[in-house]
Design a protein around this motif. Structure first.
Motif, PDB file in Angstrom:
ATOM      1  N   ALA A 244       1.029  -1.271  -0.063  1.00 52.75           N
ATOM      2  CA  ALA A 244      -0.148  -0.029   0.011  1.00 52.75           C
ATOM      3  C   ALA A 244       0.744   1.374  -0.111  1.00 52.75           C
ATOM      4  O   ALA A 244       0.525   2.241  -0.521  1.00 52.75           O
ATOM      5  CB  ALA A 244      -1.082  -0.032   1.399  1.00 52.75           C
ATOM      6  N   LYS A 245       2.044   1.209   0.664  1.00 51.81           N
ATOM      7  CA  LYS A 245       2.855   2.418   0.789  1.00 51.81           C
ATOM      8  C   LYS A 245       3.636   2.414  -0.309  1.00 51.81           C
ATOM      9  O   LYS A 245       3.401   3.905  -0.935  1.00 51.81           O
ATOM     10  CB  LYS A 245       3.902   2.102   1.786  1.00 51.81           C
ATOM     11  N   ALA A 246       4.016   1.475  -1.201  1.00 56.72           N
ATOM     12  CA  ALA A 246       4.503   1.588  -2.580  1.00 56.72           C
ATOM     13  C   ALA A 246       3.529   2.223  -3.457  1.00 56.72           C
ATOM     14  O   ALA A 246       3.751   3.235  -4.393  1.00 56.72           O
ATOM     15  CB  ALA A 246       5.258   0.579  -2.869  1.00 56.72           C
ATOM     16  N   GLU A 247       2.351   1.563  -3.535  1.00 59.03           N
ATOM     17  CA  GLU A 247       1.183   2.037  -4.286  1.00 59.03           C
ATOM     18  C   GLU A 247       0.700   3.299  -4.370  1.00 59.03           C
ATOM     19  O   GLU A 247       0.438   4.004  -5.128  1.00 59.03           O
ATOM     20  CB  GLU A 247       0.015   0.928  -4.385  1.00 59.03           C
ATOM     21  N   ALA A 248       0.641   4.072  -2.914  1.00 58.38           N
ATOM     22  CA  ALA A 248       0.323   5.293  -2.775  1.00 58.38           C
ATOM     23  C   ALA A 248       1.265   6.288  -3.750  1.00 58.38           C
ATOM     24  O   ALA A 248       0.713   7.237  -4.156  1.00 58.38           O
ATOM     25  CB  ALA A 248       0.139   5.705  -1.384  1.00 58.38           C
ATOM     26  N   VAL A 249       2.731   6.094  -3.379  1.00 63.61           N
ATOM     27  CA  VAL A 249       3.420   6.785  -4.090  1.00 63.61           C
ATOM     28  C   VAL A 249       3.433   6.630  -5.754  1.00 63.61           C
ATOM     29  O   VAL A 249       3.643   7.619  -6.572  1.00 63.61           O
ATOM     30  CB  VAL A 249       5.003   6.669  -3.589  1.00 63.61           C
ATOM     31  N   LEU A 250       3.346   5.215  -5.880  1.00 62.95           N
ATOM     32  CA  LEU A 250       3.336   5.078  -7.534  1.00 62.95           C
ATOM     33  C   LEU A 250       2.150   5.878  -8.041  1.00 62.95           C
ATOM     34  O   LEU A 250       2.092   6.571  -9.180  1.00 62.95           O
ATOM     35  CB  LEU A 250       2.887   3.542  -7.626  1.00 62.95           C
ATOM     36  N   GLU A 251       0.952   5.939  -7.324  1.00 64.97           N
ATOM     37  CA  GLU A 251      -0.071   6.633  -7.989  1.00 64.97           C
ATOM     38  C   GLU A 251       0.255   8.162  -8.116  1.00 64.97           C
ATOM     39  O   GLU A 251      -0.303   8.999  -9.115  1.00 64.97           O
ATOM     40  CB  GLU A 251      -1.465   6.593  -7.099  1.00 64.97           C
ATOM     41  N   LYS A 252       0.795   8.735  -7.134  1.00 61.54           N
ATOM     42  CA  LYS A 252       1.188   9.992  -7.252  1.00 61.54           C
ATOM     43  C   LYS A 252       2.344  10.380  -8.553  1.00 61.54           C
ATOM     44  O   LYS A 252       2.029  11.347  -9.251  1.00 61.54           O
ATOM     45  CB  LYS A 252       2.061  10.543  -6.083  1.00 61.54           C
ATOM     46  N   ASN A 253       3.063   9.384  -8.560  1.00 61.54           N
ATOM     47  CA  ASN A 253       4.190   9.316  -9.833  1.00 61.54           C
ATOM     48  C   ASN A 253       3.231   9.225 -11.150  1.00 61.54           C
ATOM     49  O   ASN A 253       3.612  10.140 -12.097  1.00 61.54           O
ATOM     50  CB  ASN A 253       5.039   8.488  -9.532  1.00 61.54           C
ATOM     51  N   LEU A 254       2.211   8.414 -11.326  1.00 58.24           N
ATOM     52  CA  LEU A 254       1.301   8.405 -12.373  1.00 58.24           C
ATOM     53  C   LEU A 254       0.649   9.503 -12.686  1.00 58.24           C
ATOM     54  O   LEU A 254       0.480   9.968 -14.022  1.00 58.24           O
ATOM     55  CB  LEU A 254       0.559   7.041 -12.339  1.00 58.24           C
ATOM     56  N   SER A 255      -0.009  10.213 -11.376  1.00 57.35           N
ATOM     57  CA  SER A 255      -0.750  11.474 -11.720  1.00 57.35           C
ATOM     58  C   SER A 255       0.002  12.443 -12.448  1.00 57.35           C
ATOM     59  O   SER A 255      -0.220  13.271 -12.965  1.00 57.35           O
ATOM     60  CB  SER A 255      -1.436  11.657 -10.323  1.00 57.35           C
ATOM     61  N   SER A 256       1.194  12.655 -11.602  1.00 60.09           N
ATOM     62  CA  SER A 256       2.175  13.662 -12.204  1.00 60.09           C
ATOM     63  C   SER A 256       2.557  13.509 -13.816  1.00 60.09           C
ATOM     64  O   SER A 256       2.504  14.486 -14.365  1.00 60.09           O
ATOM     65  CB  SER A 256       3.488  13.621 -11.307  1.00 60.09           C
ATOM     66  N   PHE A 257       2.688  12.166 -13.885  1.00 58.48           N
ATOM     67  CA  PHE A 257       3.035  11.825 -15.365  1.00 58.48           C
ATOM     68  C   PHE A 257       1.731  12.198 -16.424  1.00 58.48           C
ATOM     69  O   PHE A 257       2.079  12.811 -17.488  1.00 58.48           O
ATOM     70  CB  PHE A 257       3.258  10.375 -15.395  1.00 58.48           C
ATOM     71  N   LYS A 258       0.803  12.039 -16.038  1.00 60.98           N
ATOM     72  CA  LYS A 258      -0.466  12.240 -16.617  1.00 60.98           C
ATOM     73  C   LYS A 258      -0.723  13.735 -16.900  1.00 60.98           C
ATOM     74  O   LYS A 258      -1.065  14.379 -18.004  1.00 60.98           O
ATOM     75  CB  LYS A 258      -1.885  11.676 -16.107  1.00 60.98           C
ATOM     76  N   ALA A 259      -0.406  14.533 -16.029  1.00 66.21           N
ATOM     77  CA  ALA A 259      -0.533  15.999 -15.915  1.00 66.21           C
ATOM     78  C   ALA A 259       0.436  16.604 -16.887  1.00 66.21           C
ATOM     79  O   ALA A 259       0.157  17.526 -17.688  1.00 66.21           O
ATOM     80  CB  ALA A 259      -0.240  16.408 -14.501  1.00 66.21           C
ATOM     81  N   ASN A 260       1.743  16.082 -17.130  1.00 63.39           N
ATOM     82  CA  ASN A 260       2.731  16.405 -17.877  1.00 63.39           C
ATOM     83  C   ASN A 260       2.470  16.294 -19.260  1.00 63.39           C
ATOM     84  O   ASN A 260       2.634  16.877 -20.173  1.00 63.39           O
ATOM     85  CB  ASN A 260       4.128  16.079 -17.381  1.00 63.39           C
ATOM     86  N   ALA A 261       1.978  14.900 -19.412  1.00 66.13           N
ATOM     87  CA  ALA A 261       1.672  14.570 -20.884  1.00 66.13           C
ATOM     88  C   ALA A 261       0.484  15.336 -21.355  1.00 66.13           C
ATOM     89  O   ALA A 261       0.448  15.382 -22.470  1.00 66.13           O
ATOM     90  CB  ALA A 261       1.135  12.900 -20.661  1.00 66.13           C
ATOM     91  N   ASP A 262      -0.435  15.397 -20.414  1.00 60.35           N
ATOM     92  CA  ASP A 262      -1.691  16.488 -21.085  1.00 60.35           C
ATOM     93  C   ASP A 262      -1.194  17.698 -21.405  1.00 60.35           C
ATOM     94  O   ASP A 262      -1.682  18.360 -22.213  1.00 60.35           O
ATOM     95  CB  ASP A 262      -2.787  16.461 -19.700  1.00 60.35           C
ATOM     96  N   THR A 263      -0.267  18.275 -20.723  1.00 60.30           N
ATOM     97  CA  THR A 263       0.299  19.516 -21.018  1.00 60.30           C
ATOM     98  C   THR A 263       0.875  19.560 -22.343  1.00 60.30           C
ATOM     99  O   THR A 263       0.662  20.392 -23.160  1.00 60.30           O
ATOM    100  CB  THR A 263       1.238  19.895 -20.083  1.00 60.30           C
ATOM    101  N   LEU A 264       1.651  18.400 -22.586  1.00 59.67           N
ATOM    102  CA  LEU A 264       2.377  18.203 -24.234  1.00 59.67           C
ATOM    103  C   LEU A 264       1.120  18.270 -25.045  1.00 59.67           C
ATOM    104  O   LEU A 264       1.353  18.861 -26.065  1.00 59.67           O
ATOM    105  CB  LEU A 264       3.153  16.973 -24.298  1.00 59.67           C
ATOM    106  N   GLU A 265       0.020  17.628 -24.738  1.00 59.51           N
ATOM    107  CA  GLU A 265      -0.968  17.714 -26.078  1.00 59.51           C
ATOM    108  C   GLU A 265      -1.793  18.683 -25.901  1.00 59.51           C
ATOM    109  O   GLU A 265      -1.984  19.325 -27.152  1.00 59.51           O
ATOM    110  CB  GLU A 265      -1.929  16.328 -25.631  1.00 59.51           C
TER     111      GLU A 265
END
Length: 334
Positions: free
Chosen positions: A80-101
């Motif tokens: 759960a600890k690893a996946e909580a941080v993973l979700e934050k990393n994925l959320s940040s990735f999506k935000a940056n990818a959306d900005t590119l588009e």
């Protein structure tokens, strides 16, 4: 916040360095994810670089979960600890990818999404192998795989959507973009070949063959891309060169992570053997470049639609008996 992080590094530099080897459940894991990695992010300036940094962190989270699995320390709390941080990393990735588009940088959006997709796919294969090989962690590994499959399916869909936008756009410098991607792909392949040279002696024949197959696919994609480039089909050439980078990234993850997991799985087998024979148990904690684990618990076929595969594909894993030196050889069906 940035100033606070930098001051924390200045006055606690030793702790910060040690934290780099920590895993979920370790006392210094929060320092690693909330201080060290945030500082690393300060040195990424373009949106594309930020997205790739996020993708790198996603890979680190998956590696942490793999290390916990082979060390026998993967439980619901650490997962759960690893996946909580993973979700934050994925959320940040999506935000940056959306900005590119949003900025109509579709070629860069395709690039970062493909990079993350390749990383997820390589780790998916590794986790499927771990699930088959380590029954004690089956339930927790199964939970990891469910989320990993979901994220992989999502990023595959997102990558295909971005490719559609790229193919439809009227880019005034399509040739330049394709040429640039060709150079980047060749640099990636060269990088992975250096990784292979460094780790080859420590790899089993099975892991080596799996990774080298990905490199062959990368080289074939390069040949196809150059043919498209010569035919002045620049968008198609760009996508072929991107596929070459993706295959090379899969090979890199297989070389680097597959080698470590083979060792860890070998230790698990040795521990099981010791239990059966009534011998002292083997400490199956896996070191990570100097980390003192005793001090802390811690479709091989190239086609036009790269990585469009069923995320539930099974992976066969075979094990061999102990050899004359008492080593366990584990065959990862990657």
């Amino acid at each position: 916040m940035s100033i606070i992080i930098i001051l924390a590094l200045v006055f606690g530099g030793g702790t910060s360095i040690v934290a780099n080897g920590s895993l979920p459940g370790d006392a210094l894991y929060n320092v690693k994810t909330n201080v060290n990695e945030k500082v690393g992010g300060l040195f990424t300036f373009s949106t594309e670089a930020k997205a790739n940094f996020d993708a790198e962190l996603v890979g680190k989270r998956l590696e942490e979960l793999e290390q916990l699995t082979v060390s026998g320390h993967l439980n619901a709390e650490n997962r759960a600890k690893a996946e909580a941080v993973l979700e934050k990393n994925l959320s940040s990735f999506k935000a940056n990818a959306d900005t590119l588009e949003k900025n109509k940088e579709n070629s860069k959006a395709v690039s970062v999404k493909s990079n993350l997709e390749a990383t997820l796919k390589a780790h998916q294969r590794l986790f499927l192998s771990l699930k088959s090989e380590n029954p004690e962690a089956n339930q927790e590994v199964g939970s990891v795989i469910v989320k990993l499959n979901s994220n992989l399916n999502l990023i595959t869909s997102e990558r295909m959507r971005s490719e559609g936008r790229l193919s439809a756009e009227a880019n005034t410098d399509q040739e330049g973009s394709a040429q640039g991607k060709m150079k980047a792909a060749q640099n990636k392949i060269d990088e992975v070949m250096k990784v292979e040279a460094r780790l080859k002696a420590s790899l089993s024949a099975d892991v080596l063959a799996s990774a080298e197959a990905k490199l062959q696919l990368a080289n074939q994609a390069m040949v196809d891309g150059k043919a498209e480039l010569e035919a002045k089909a620049y968008n198609e050439a760009f996508l072929k060169f991107q596929a070459a980078m993706n295959f090379a990234q899969e090979a890199k993850v297989t070389f680097e992570t597959g080698s470590r997991l083979e060792v860890g799985l070998g230790l698990i087998k040795a521990k099981i053997k010791a239990k059966v024979e009534g011998e002292p148990e083997v400490d199956n904690r896996v070191s990570d470049e100097g980390r003192n684990d005793k001090a802390e618990d811690k479709s091989n076929s190239y086609n036009a639609n790269y990585l469009n595969v069923d995320s539930n594909t099974d992976v066969k894993v075979e094990t061999k008996p102990l050899d004359v030196n008492g080593n366990v050889k584990v065959k990862l069906g990657l």
